[in-house]
Scaffold this active site. Structure first.
Site, mmCIF file in Angstrom:
data_model
loop_
_atom_site.group_PDB
_atom_site.id
_atom_site.type_symbol
_atom_site.label_atom_id
_atom_site.label_comp_id
_atom_site.label_asym_id
_atom_site.label_seq_id
_atom_site.Cartn_x
_atom_site.Cartn_y
_atom_site.Cartn_z
ATOM 1 N N TYR A 149 0.840 -1.211 0.000
ATOM 2 C CA TYR A 149 0.000 0.000 0.000
ATOM 3 C C TYR A 149 0.872 1.256 0.000
ATOM 4 O O TYR A 149 0.728 2.125 -0.864
ATOM 5 C CB TYR A 149 -0.901 -0.037 1.234
ATOM 6 C CG TYR A 149 -1.898 1.103 1.327
ATOM 7 C CD1 TYR A 149 -2.990 1.170 0.474
ATOM 8 C CD2 TYR A 149 -1.750 2.095 2.296
ATOM 9 C CE1 TYR A 149 -3.916 2.198 0.573
ATOM 10 C CE2 TYR A 149 -2.677 3.120 2.405
ATOM 11 C CZ TYR A 149 -3.758 3.178 1.545
ATOM 12 O OH TYR A 149 -4.673 4.199 1.653
ATOM 13 N N VAL A 192 -12.217 3.072 14.061
ATOM 14 C CA VAL A 192 -13.491 3.735 14.371
ATOM 15 C C VAL A 192 -14.657 2.767 14.165
ATOM 16 O O VAL A 192 -15.523 2.621 15.046
ATOM 17 C CB VAL A 192 -13.685 5.020 13.523
ATOM 18 C CG1 VAL A 192 -15.066 5.613 13.756
ATOM 19 C CG2 VAL A 192 -12.612 6.055 13.853
ATOM 20 N N SER A 193 -14.669 2.058 13.023
ATOM 21 C CA SER A 193 -15.775 1.129 12.766
ATOM 22 C C SER A 193 -15.742 -0.042 13.749
ATOM 23 O O SER A 193 -16.782 -0.432 14.287
ATOM 24 C CB SER A 193 -15.746 0.639 11.311
ATOM 25 O OG SER A 193 -14.443 0.328 10.910
ATOM 26 N N PHE A 195 -14.557 -0.154 16.864
ATOM 27 C CA PHE A 195 -14.962 0.258 18.215
ATOM 28 C C PHE A 195 -16.462 0.539 18.279
ATOM 29 O O PHE A 195 -17.124 0.169 19.250
ATOM 30 C CB PHE A 195 -14.174 1.496 18.674
ATOM 31 C CG PHE A 195 -12.735 1.223 19.053
ATOM 32 C CD1 PHE A 195 -12.176 -0.043 18.942
ATOM 33 C CD2 PHE A 195 -11.928 2.261 19.546
ATOM 34 C CE1 PHE A 195 -10.850 -0.287 19.290
ATOM 35 C CE2 PHE A 195 -10.596 2.020 19.912
ATOM 36 C CZ PHE A 195 -10.052 0.760 19.776
ATOM 37 N N ARG A 279 3.288 4.812 15.517
ATOM 38 C CA ARG A 279 3.076 5.248 16.905
ATOM 39 C C ARG A 279 2.200 6.490 16.985
ATOM 40 O O ARG A 279 1.380 6.647 17.874
ATOM 41 C CB ARG A 279 4.430 5.636 17.557
ATOM 42 C CG ARG A 279 5.308 4.506 17.980
ATOM 43 C CD ARG A 279 4.812 3.800 19.223
ATOM 44 N NE ARG A 279 4.353 4.699 20.267
ATOM 45 C CZ ARG A 279 3.411 4.396 21.144
ATOM 46 N NH1 ARG A 279 2.831 3.219 21.112
ATOM 47 N NH2 ARG A 279 3.047 5.258 22.074
HETATM 48 P P1 NAD Z 1 -12.768 1.991 0.003
HETATM 49 O O1 NAD Z 1 -12.129 0.648 0.052
HETATM 50 O O2 NAD Z 1 -14.109 2.157 0.618
HETATM 51 O O3 NAD Z 1 -12.852 2.503 -1.496
HETATM 52 C C1 NAD Z 1 -11.980 2.108 -2.513
HETATM 53 C C2 NAD Z 1 -12.823 1.747 -3.721
HETATM 54 O O4 NAD Z 1 -11.950 1.367 -4.793
HETATM 55 C C3 NAD Z 1 -13.749 0.546 -3.463
HETATM 56 O O5 NAD Z 1 -15.040 0.858 -3.900
HETATM 57 C C4 NAD Z 1 -13.121 -0.571 -4.276
HETATM 58 O O6 NAD Z 1 -14.056 -1.527 -4.704
HETATM 59 C C5 NAD Z 1 -12.470 0.193 -5.418
HETATM 60 N N1 NAD Z 1 -11.347 -0.482 -6.063
HETATM 61 C C6 NAD Z 1 -10.301 -1.123 -5.486
HETATM 62 N N2 NAD Z 1 -9.461 -1.598 -6.409
HETATM 63 C C7 NAD Z 1 -9.986 -1.238 -7.614
HETATM 64 C C8 NAD Z 1 -9.577 -1.449 -8.959
HETATM 65 N N3 NAD Z 1 -8.457 -2.111 -9.268
HETATM 66 N N4 NAD Z 1 -10.355 -0.952 -9.955
HETATM 67 C C9 NAD Z 1 -11.501 -0.296 -9.681
HETATM 68 N N5 NAD Z 1 -11.943 -0.068 -8.415
HETATM 69 C C10 NAD Z 1 -11.183 -0.547 -7.406
HETATM 70 O O7 NAD Z 1 -11.730 3.002 0.650
HETATM 71 P P2 NAD Z 1 -11.868 4.554 0.957
HETATM 72 O O8 NAD Z 1 -11.635 4.727 2.396
HETATM 73 O O9 NAD Z 1 -13.081 5.133 0.331
HETATM 74 O O10 NAD Z 1 -10.572 5.104 0.201
HETATM 75 C C11 NAD Z 1 -10.625 5.755 -1.049
HETATM 76 C C12 NAD Z 1 -9.236 6.237 -1.432
HETATM 77 O O11 NAD Z 1 -8.745 7.132 -0.450
HETATM 78 C C13 NAD Z 1 -8.208 5.111 -1.548
HETATM 79 O O12 NAD Z 1 -7.365 5.377 -2.645
HETATM 80 C C14 NAD Z 1 -7.442 5.199 -0.254
HETATM 81 O O13 NAD Z 1 -6.134 4.731 -0.389
HETATM 82 C C15 NAD Z 1 -7.497 6.692 0.034
HETATM 83 N N6 NAD Z 1 -7.363 6.983 1.474
HETATM 84 C C16 NAD Z 1 -8.389 6.750 2.343
HETATM 85 C C17 NAD Z 1 -8.207 7.029 3.698
HETATM 86 C C18 NAD Z 1 -9.312 6.827 4.703
HETATM 87 O O14 NAD Z 1 -9.104 7.117 5.894
HETATM 88 N N7 NAD Z 1 -10.487 6.361 4.346
HETATM 89 C C19 NAD Z 1 -6.975 7.507 4.155
HETATM 90 C C20 NAD Z 1 -5.947 7.689 3.242
HETATM 91 C C21 NAD Z 1 -6.157 7.452 1.895
HETATM 92 N N1 UDP Z 2 -6.644 -0.356 16.342
HETATM 93 C C1 UDP Z 2 -7.041 -0.860 17.573
HETATM 94 N N2 UDP Z 2 -8.121 -1.701 17.611
HETATM 95 C C2 UDP Z 2 -8.837 -2.048 16.515
HETATM 96 C C3 UDP Z 2 -8.441 -1.517 15.257
HETATM 97 C C4 UDP Z 2 -7.336 -0.682 15.211
HETATM 98 O O1 UDP Z 2 -6.426 -0.553 18.612
HETATM 99 O O2 UDP Z 2 -9.807 -2.799 16.653
HETATM 100 C C5 UDP Z 2 -5.499 0.569 16.303
HETATM 101 C C6 UDP Z 2 -4.435 0.209 15.274
HETATM 102 O O3 UDP Z 2 -3.480 -0.678 15.817
HETATM 103 C C7 UDP Z 2 -3.834 1.568 14.965
HETATM 104 C C8 UDP Z 2 -5.022 2.522 15.118
HETATM 105 O O4 UDP Z 2 -5.990 1.832 15.887
HETATM 106 O O5 UDP Z 2 -2.867 1.910 15.940
HETATM 107 C C9 UDP Z 2 -5.630 2.933 13.788
HETATM 108 O O6 UDP Z 2 -5.867 1.762 13.026
HETATM 109 P P1 UDP Z 2 -6.590 1.789 11.613
HETATM 110 O O7 UDP Z 2 -6.437 0.428 11.018
HETATM 111 O O8 UDP Z 2 -7.963 2.332 11.767
HETATM 112 O O9 UDP Z 2 -5.784 2.868 10.768
HETATM 113 P P2 UDP Z 2 -4.227 3.054 10.409
HETATM 114 O O10 UDP Z 2 -3.387 2.135 11.245
HETATM 115 O O11 UDP Z 2 -4.145 2.768 8.945
HETATM 116 O O12 UDP Z 2 -3.991 4.483 10.739
#
Ligand code: NAD
Ligand code: UDP
Ligand code: UDP
Length: 319
Positions: A149, A192-193, A195, A279
């Site tokens: 990723y 978040v989801s 918890f 961290r």
């Molecule tokens: P999500 O998994 O809900 O959405 C990603 C979407 O992309 C899904 O609908 C999935 O089916 C589609 N997808 C995956 N691979 C594909 C492919 N090869 N071709 C076509 N569609 C494809 O995730 P999200 O949280 O909505 O994230 C959206 C974007 O934002 C992602 O690029 C993610 O890396 C970035 N992002 C999200 C967060 C966050 O906190 N949600 C944080 C940082 C970056």
């Molecule tokens: N985390 C946790 N319990 C859970 C899911 C996640 O303590 O049930 C922690 C995880 O180890 C990380 C933080 O919450 O330190 C955020 O995790 P998440 O996967 O949401 O996002 P990311 O690590 O990509 O920031």
């Protein structure tokens, strides 16, 4: 982009969590939306309410394959975002970020269309600088479980900047920090989801490590406003720009807040910290404030109210 001019806008990953909110916002702003998704982590359910809109089109397609369509602007969001999903098929994750970016940049180049990339705070890896400004190059493990990723997204940024320099393509790169809200995937293992669902079911709240690691949580509506402002920003502004909420909380604080807000009797249980788990993470959003006049407005408790209501409804329907 001017809001009174209707544009044809492609949203890849449009059936995902962020993508579905973006499609909704663009339609509300008077644009035509082509939503492209392979439904790996997204679902029709997230956009079913948009299907009746004649200005909305849904196409099942994997962006690792070429796509020939005619649009005015592109938002490239396709990519699984949670560790459980992006580690399920790590090679496909890198392909989605890298081959997917090449295809969407090739499409944008043919059309001379403005293209937005959903990058991530993960490009900073486990940061040694805190909070992280855009000028920080990061501390990323190239061979670990998160690398498909992190390195995929880093390579996508490289491709965006090379298409910009080499082909004068208008690009906009956002580095998104942890975002939450309705339509998050219920089984993606995000904190978040997890918890909220655990608290609503009265199951133990799983804290990984001792819960002292920190994250900053941005509500989805604030983030989408940031996307629109970035796309509308002055032509020379490419980013990368951090978008996130600088309010920093420990994971333990988040657990306690959610327990209190749901009135749950759930207890805290401590489990091992996953490898390479950062961290601390907090966005430095000075650039977004200056260049976009943007900052988050929704407080954590307010965003959690909407998110808890969404999951409560989801669990009731499933019961
Ligand atoms: P999500 O998994 O809900 O959405 C990603 C979407 O992309 C899904 O609908 C999935 O089916 C589609 N997808 C995956 N691979 C594909 C492919 N090869 N071709 C076509 N569609 C494809 O995730 P999200 O949280 O909505 O994230 C959206 C974007 O934002 C992602 O690029 C993610 O890396 C970035 N992002 C999200 C967060 C966050 O906190 N949600 C944080 C940082 C970056
Ligand atoms: N985390 C946790 N319990 C859970 C899911 C996640 O303590 O049930 C922690 C995880 O180890 C990380 C933080 O919450 O330190 C955020 O995790 P998440 O996967 O949401 O996002 P990311 O690590 O990509 O920031
Ligand atoms: N591409 C696409 N749609 C288009 C134009 C290009 O999917 O409308 C893909 C095409 O498959 C190519 C990639 O984008 O592999 C990169 O295109 P580019 O023009 O940069 O490279 P080239 O075709 O010269 O390899």
């Amino acid at each position: 982009m001017k809001n009174h001019v209707k544009q044809r806008i492609l949203v890849t990953g449009g059936a995902g969590f962020l993508g579905s909110h973006l499609c909704e916002r663009l339609l509300n702003d008077g644009h035509e939306v082509l939503c492209v998704d392979n439904f790996f982590t997204g679902s029709k359910h997230n956009v079913v309410h948009l299907l009746g809109n004649p200005y909305f089109e849904l196409l099942r397609h994997d962006i690792t394959f070429p796509l020939y369509v005619e649009v005015d602007a592109i938002y490239n969001l396709a990519c699984p975002a949670s560790p459980i999903h992006y580690q399920f098929d790590p090679v496909q994750t890198t392909k989605t970020s890298v081959h997917g970016a090449i295809n969407m940049l090739g499409l944008a180049k043919r059309l001379q269309a403005k293209i937005f990339q959903a990058s991530t705070s993960e490009v900073y890896g486990d940061p040694q600088v805190h909070p992280q400004p855009e000028s920080y190059w990061g501390h990323v493990n190239p061979t670990g479980l998160r690398s498909c990723y992190d390195e995929g997204k880093r390579c996508a940024e490289t491709l965006f900047f090379d298409y910009h320099r080499q082909h004068r393509l208008p690009i906009k790169v956002a580095r998104i920090f942890n975002t939450y809200g309705p339509r998050m995937h219920p089984h993606d293992g995000r904190v978040v989801s997890n918890f909220i669902i655990q608290a609503l079911k009265g199951e133990p709240i799983t804290i990984y490590g001792d819960g002292s690691q920190t994250r900053s949580f941005c509500y989805v509506d604030d983030l989408i406003e940031g996307f629109i402002r970035l796309m509308d920003s002055y032509p020379e502004f490419t980013g990368p720009v951090n978008l996130g909420n600088p309010g920093e909380f420990t994971i333990r604080q988040l657990a306690e807040t959610i327990i209190e807000m749901t009135g749950s009797a759930a207890e805290l249980v401590f489990q091992p910290l996953p490898p390479d788990d950062p961290r601390q993470r907090q966005p430095d959003i000075r650039l977004a404030r200056e260049a976009l006049g943007w900052e988050p407005k929704v407080r954590l408790e307010e965003g959690l109210i909407h998110t808890i209501a969404y999951f409560d409804d989801l669990l009731r329907r499933a019961a």
